[in-house]
Design a protein around this motif. Structure first.
Motif, short mmCIF file in Angstrom:
data_model
loop_
_atom_site.label_atom_id
_atom_site.label_comp_id
_atom_site.label_asym_id
_atom_site.label_seq_id
_atom_site.Cartn_x
_atom_site.Cartn_y
_atom_site.Cartn_z
N LEU A 137 0.82 -1.21 0.00
CA LEU A 137 0.00 0.00 0.00
C LEU A 137 0.86 1.27 0.00
O LEU A 137 0.41 2.32 -0.45
CB LEU A 137 -0.93 0.00 1.22
N TYR A 138 2.08 1.18 0.51
CA TYR A 138 2.98 2.33 0.57
C TYR A 138 3.27 2.85 -0.83
O TYR A 138 3.45 4.06 -1.04
CB TYR A 138 4.29 1.91 1.27
N LEU A 139 3.32 1.95 -1.80
CA LEU A 139 3.52 2.34 -3.20
C LEU A 139 2.18 2.42 -3.94
O LEU A 139 2.01 3.20 -4.87
CB LEU A 139 4.42 1.34 -3.90
N GLY A 140 1.22 1.62 -3.50
CA GLY A 140 -0.07 1.54 -4.19
C GLY A 140 -0.91 2.80 -4.08
O GLY A 140 -1.57 3.19 -5.05
N LEU A 141 -0.91 3.45 -2.92
CA LEU A 141 -1.72 4.66 -2.76
C LEU A 141 -1.22 5.82 -3.65
O LEU A 141 -2.03 6.46 -4.33
CB LEU A 141 -1.76 5.09 -1.29
N PRO A 142 0.09 6.12 -3.66
CA PRO A 142 0.56 7.17 -4.58
C PRO A 142 0.28 6.84 -6.04
O PRO A 142 -0.07 7.72 -6.82
CB PRO A 142 2.07 7.21 -4.31
#
Length: 450
Positions: A137-142
């Motif tokens: 999610l750390y990469l998925g949200l951006p």
């Protein structure tokens, strides 16, 4: 009373889609008939109004969307999208991995429809998060923030393209202003919001990349990097529609400033129209992503056919949204709204955003919300000096607010990242709201200067 009828119609639409699982296209057509009857439209004019609305909407956008889908598919199936993403990640390095994902998603988001972008990029982000051991999610949200912002504000995406056509706005200027507000919005809703989300919903970030169901969003091709086209040609092909539109807009502004007319300006105006832009971009992609790489034409055309087949239902839904819009106009709802707010101190920009936001929450589709809003605010705009391009962006901002259970994107994000309902609301729904509210803020700020 007209607004009560519209509100009841939207409630019926919601019930048909959510409770009875009736297809959105069928539900929109049914509700268009019901609202037309309830508004007291002459019976012999109802079918004509619905057909006019559907034909008018599809007549202006079907070519753009069909060609846009083909462009995205050619870039994806050739490995060009993977090359863009992986090259940027390599250049930015692990320390700035989030920014690499944001830039890659923004570039690809210009050429790809939102759902296509998610399907394409989620497996790539999945592999990156697995390799460098960071939360998915750390990469998925951006990534999601960049795709959503391009979807809401930048032609040739459905929302801004359709609204620009309905409002009679200059698509090139919509693109220019859209860039000006989309970039800071992506920064706010992407890396900055992710930091806050990690504090408030830590459990969502504790999950590893195997928690999501990648298979749930369809097949995606994976390539060895050496088998993909170069970064420069891939990025140029993806950005070619933007380059053409920007060039056309600059020439048009020059023509308007000098008040001149000649064959050159007419030619540039034709080239800068969304249909011509997308046709030329597809022809370029056929060469750069296919012919130049010795890919058989038959294989390229299979990708094109699959792309068009995939957006068939979306086109029907957009057309039905146009039918509902026409019913609202012909039924006098737009005139009623105009009278209701006559002399009101509320900015048309805020009003367009507010109406789009309410409709979006009610029925889920951002594009349908935008189209319905157009039918309500077009009569209200008569006699005002409001900037048409900013009206497009304000409507687009309102149309993506608060994605929840009646929005396809909500479920794609939930399943892809392996989130619970609560976590999806706390991350994705809030992220969409941040984009929407900050979008309105930047539109109002820009209105002070244009």
């Amino acid at each position: 009373m007209p607004l009560v009828i519209v509100a009841l119609g939207i409630i019926v639409l919601l019930i048909l889609i959510m409770k009875f699982n009736i297809n959105t296209f069928i539900s929109l057509v049914v509700v268009s008939f019901l609202i037309a009857l309830a508004l007291g439209m002459p019976i012999n004019e109802i079918v004509k109004s619905i057909e006019t609305g559907m034909g008018g909407t599809l007549g202006s956008i079907a070519l753009v969307f069909g060609l846009g889908a083909i462009l995205g598919k050619l870039i994806a199936d050739s490995g060009g999208a993977q090359r863009i993403a992986m090259t940027l990640i390599e250049k930015f390095g692990l320390k700035y991995i989030q920014w690499a994902v944001v830039v890659a998603s923004f570039i690809l988001g210009i050429a790809l429809f939102f759902e296509v972008g998610l399907v394409l990029l989620i497996p790539i982000v999945y592999q990156i998060s697995k390799q460098i051991k960071v939360p998915f999610l750390y990469l998925g949200l951006p990534m999601s923030a960049a795709l959503s912002a391009t979807h809401a504000f930048l032609p040739p995406h459905p929302g801004p393209t359709v609204i620009a056509n309905e409002f009679g706005a200059n698509v090139g200027l919509v693109l220019l202003y859209g860039f000006l507000i989309a970039i800071p919005i992506v920064i706010i809703a992407g890396p900055i919001f992710t930091k806050f989300a990690k504090k408030f919903v830590p459990k969502a970030f504790d999950k590893d990349s195997t928690s999501g169901s990648i298979a749930s969003i369809g097949e995606t091709k994976q390539f060895k990097l050496e088998d993909t086209p170069g970064f420069g040609i891939s990025a140029f092909t993806a950005l070619f529609p933007v380059i053409l539109m920007a060039f056309s807009t600059i020439v048009k502004l020059s023509r308007d400033a000098n008040d001149t007319e000649n064959v050159f300006f007419d030619l540039v105006t034709m080239i800068g129209s969304p249909t011509t832009v997308m046709l030329l971009s597809v022809l370029l992609a056929i060469y750069t992503m296919g012919i130049a790489r010795k890919i058989p034409m038959k294989q390229l055309m299979e990708s094109a056919e699959n792309a068009v087949r995939a957006i068939g239902m979306m086109l029907l839904i957009l057309g039905a949204g146009g039918a509902l819009k026409q019913v609202l106009i012909n039924g006098g709802v737009g005139d009623y709204v105009a009278v209701l707010f006559e002399g009101s101190a509320i900015s048309p920009l805020i009003l367009a955003w507010l109406i789009a936001a309410v409709i979006r929450v009610a029925q889920g589709s951002a594009t349908v919300a935008a189209l319905t809003t157009a039918g309500l605010v077009i009569p209200m705009m008569a006699g005002t000096d409001v900037n048409l391009e900013l009206m497009v962006l304000a409507t687009g901002a309102g149309s993506i607010i608060a994605s929840h259970v009646n929005d396809t994107g909500f479920w794609i994000v939930k399943e892809s990242f392996g989130l619970t309902m609560k976590e999806t609301f706390a991350t994705w729904t809030v992220l969409e709201t941040v984009i929407s509210v900050s979008g309105l803020g930047f539109v109002l700020l820009l209105s002070l200067f244009v």
